[in-house]
Design a protein around this motif. Structure first.
Motif, short mmCIF file in Angstrom:
data_model
loop_
_atom_site.label_atom_id
_atom_site.label_comp_id
_atom_site.label_asym_id
_atom_site.label_seq_id
_atom_site.Cartn_x
_atom_site.Cartn_y
_atom_site.Cartn_z
N SER A 233 -8.13 7.19 -0.65
CA SER A 233 -8.51 5.95 0.00
C SER A 233 -7.57 4.86 -0.49
CB SER A 233 -9.97 5.59 -0.35
OG SER A 233 -10.30 4.33 0.18
N ASN B 148 0.83 -1.21 0.00
CA ASN B 148 0.00 0.00 0.00
C ASN B 148 0.86 1.26 0.00
OD1 ASN B 148 -2.37 -1.53 0.05
ND2 ASN B 148 -2.32 -1.65 2.27
N THR C 47 -7.55 -6.35 8.35
CA THR C 47 -7.56 -6.59 6.90
C THR C 47 -8.78 -7.41 6.51
OG1 THR C 47 -6.21 -8.58 7.14
CG2 THR C 47 -5.04 -6.53 6.72
N GLY D 158 -9.93 5.48 5.71
CA GLY D 158 -9.20 4.29 6.12
C GLY D 158 -7.76 4.65 6.45
N ASP E 2 -11.09 6.42 10.22
CA ASP E 2 -10.94 4.97 10.23
C ASP E 2 -11.91 4.39 11.25
OD1 ASP E 2 -8.28 3.12 9.18
OD2 ASP E 2 -9.72 2.20 10.55
N THR F 69 -9.02 0.40 1.17
CA THR F 69 -10.14 0.53 2.10
C THR F 69 -11.49 0.19 1.45
OG1 THR F 69 -8.96 2.23 3.30
CG2 THR F 69 -11.31 2.12 3.68
N SER G 69 -3.66 -2.26 11.33
CA SER G 69 -5.10 -2.19 11.08
C SER G 69 -5.66 -3.53 10.61
CB SER G 69 -5.39 -1.12 10.03
OG SER G 69 -4.90 0.13 10.47
N ASP H 106 -17.35 5.58 10.34
CA ASP H 106 -17.63 4.90 9.08
C ASP H 106 -17.87 5.96 8.02
OD1 ASP H 106 -18.77 3.52 6.94
OD2 ASP H 106 -19.93 2.18 8.23
N HIS I 241 -13.33 -3.03 1.96
CA HIS I 241 -13.88 -3.33 3.28
C HIS I 241 -15.38 -3.02 3.35
CE1 HIS I 241 -10.11 -3.74 5.83
NE2 HIS I 241 -9.64 -3.42 4.65
#
Length: 195
Positions: free
Chosen positions: A90, A10, A155, A32, A53, A93, A153, A75, A96
Motif C-alpha cells: 500500500s 511515491n 489525493t 490503492g 482502488d 493510501t 488519482s 474499498d 485516505h
C-alpha cells in the motif's frame, strides 16, 4: 510516458516495496493501485496480483495495459476477497481512510507467513523537523535531476494521522513491525505475519 521514465515521491519508494517481496509469494494485493504502475512491477515477481482502488477512472487506465492482473474498483475495508494474500503493498493510501481500521483490515487479509509493506504519508510534527528539512533538500535535488510525473488519482491532504500516531498504531496492531521515517515526507511499515 513509460513506467521506467516516471518519478514522484511515491514511485521513489517502489524499489523498497519490491525488495520486500518474500521468496515463494504466490499472491499479492496492491491497495490503492491507481493506474497500476506498482501493480505491474509486482506482477513481474508474483504470479497472481490484484490491484484495488476506489477511483474507477484510474482503474480503467490500469486495465488499458491488457495484462493478466485482476483490477478491482472497490474499498479495501469492505471488499469481499475470496482468499487472503501472501504479500500486500500500500503506497500513499492508508491516509485516505481510518488508519486503525486500515491496519486491522490489512492484517486480516494477509495470510500467515505473509508480508505487508506500507509506504505512507502522515501529518507534520515539530519533532520530525530534521526529516522535513531533509525532504526539502532531497526534493530539490530530485527536481533538478528527474521529471516529475503527476498521477491521475485523487489525493487527500493533509493526512489525518501524525507520524508518531502511525508508529503507535503499528506497534499496537502489528507487533514486531519495522517502522522507518524517510525523506520525501514518507514513512514505511514492514510486517511479517506470524505463522
Amino acid at each position: 510516458m513509460t513506467d521506467e521514465n516516471r518519478w514522484n515521491h511515491n514511485i521513489h519508494y517502489h524499489p523498497l516495496v519490491l525488495a520486500s517481496v518474500q521468496d515463494g509469494a504466490r499472491t499479492a494485493l496492491d491497495v490503492g493501485c491507481g493506474e497500476g504502475m506498482l501493480t505491474r512491477a509486482l506482477r513481474r515477481k508474483v504470479p497472481e496480483v490484484v490491484g484495488l482502488d476506489l477511483d474507477e477512472p484510474s482503474v480503467e487506465l490500469a486495465r488499458g495495459f491488457k495484462d493478466d492482473i485482476s483490477y478491482v474498483v472497490g474499498d479495501v475495508l469492505t471488499h469481499d476477497f475470496p482468499a487472503g494474500f501472501d504479500f500486500i503493498a500500500s503506497v500513499a493510501t492508508v491516509h485516505h481512510m481510518d488508519a486503525e481500521a486500515a491496519l486491522t483490515r490489512l492484517r486480516t487479509l494477509l495470510r500467515p507467513g505473509g508480508r505487508l509493506v506500507i509506504i505512507g504519508c502522515a501529518r507534520f510534527e515539530w519533532r520530525g523537523l530534521p526529516f522535513e528539512l531533509a525532504g526539502v533538500v532531497a526534493h530539490r535535488v530530485y527536481k533538478r535531476t528527474r521529471s516529475h510525473w503527476e498521477h491521475p488519482s485523487p489525493t487527500v491532504w493533509p493526512p489525518p494521522e501524525t507520524y508518531s500516531g502511525m508508529r503507535s498504531l503499528a506497534t499496537r496492531l502489528l507487533p514486531g513491525a519495522k517502522y522507518r521515517r524517510h525523506a520525501l515526507w514518507r514513512y514505511s511499515l514492514t510486517w511479517a505475519k506470524p505463522n
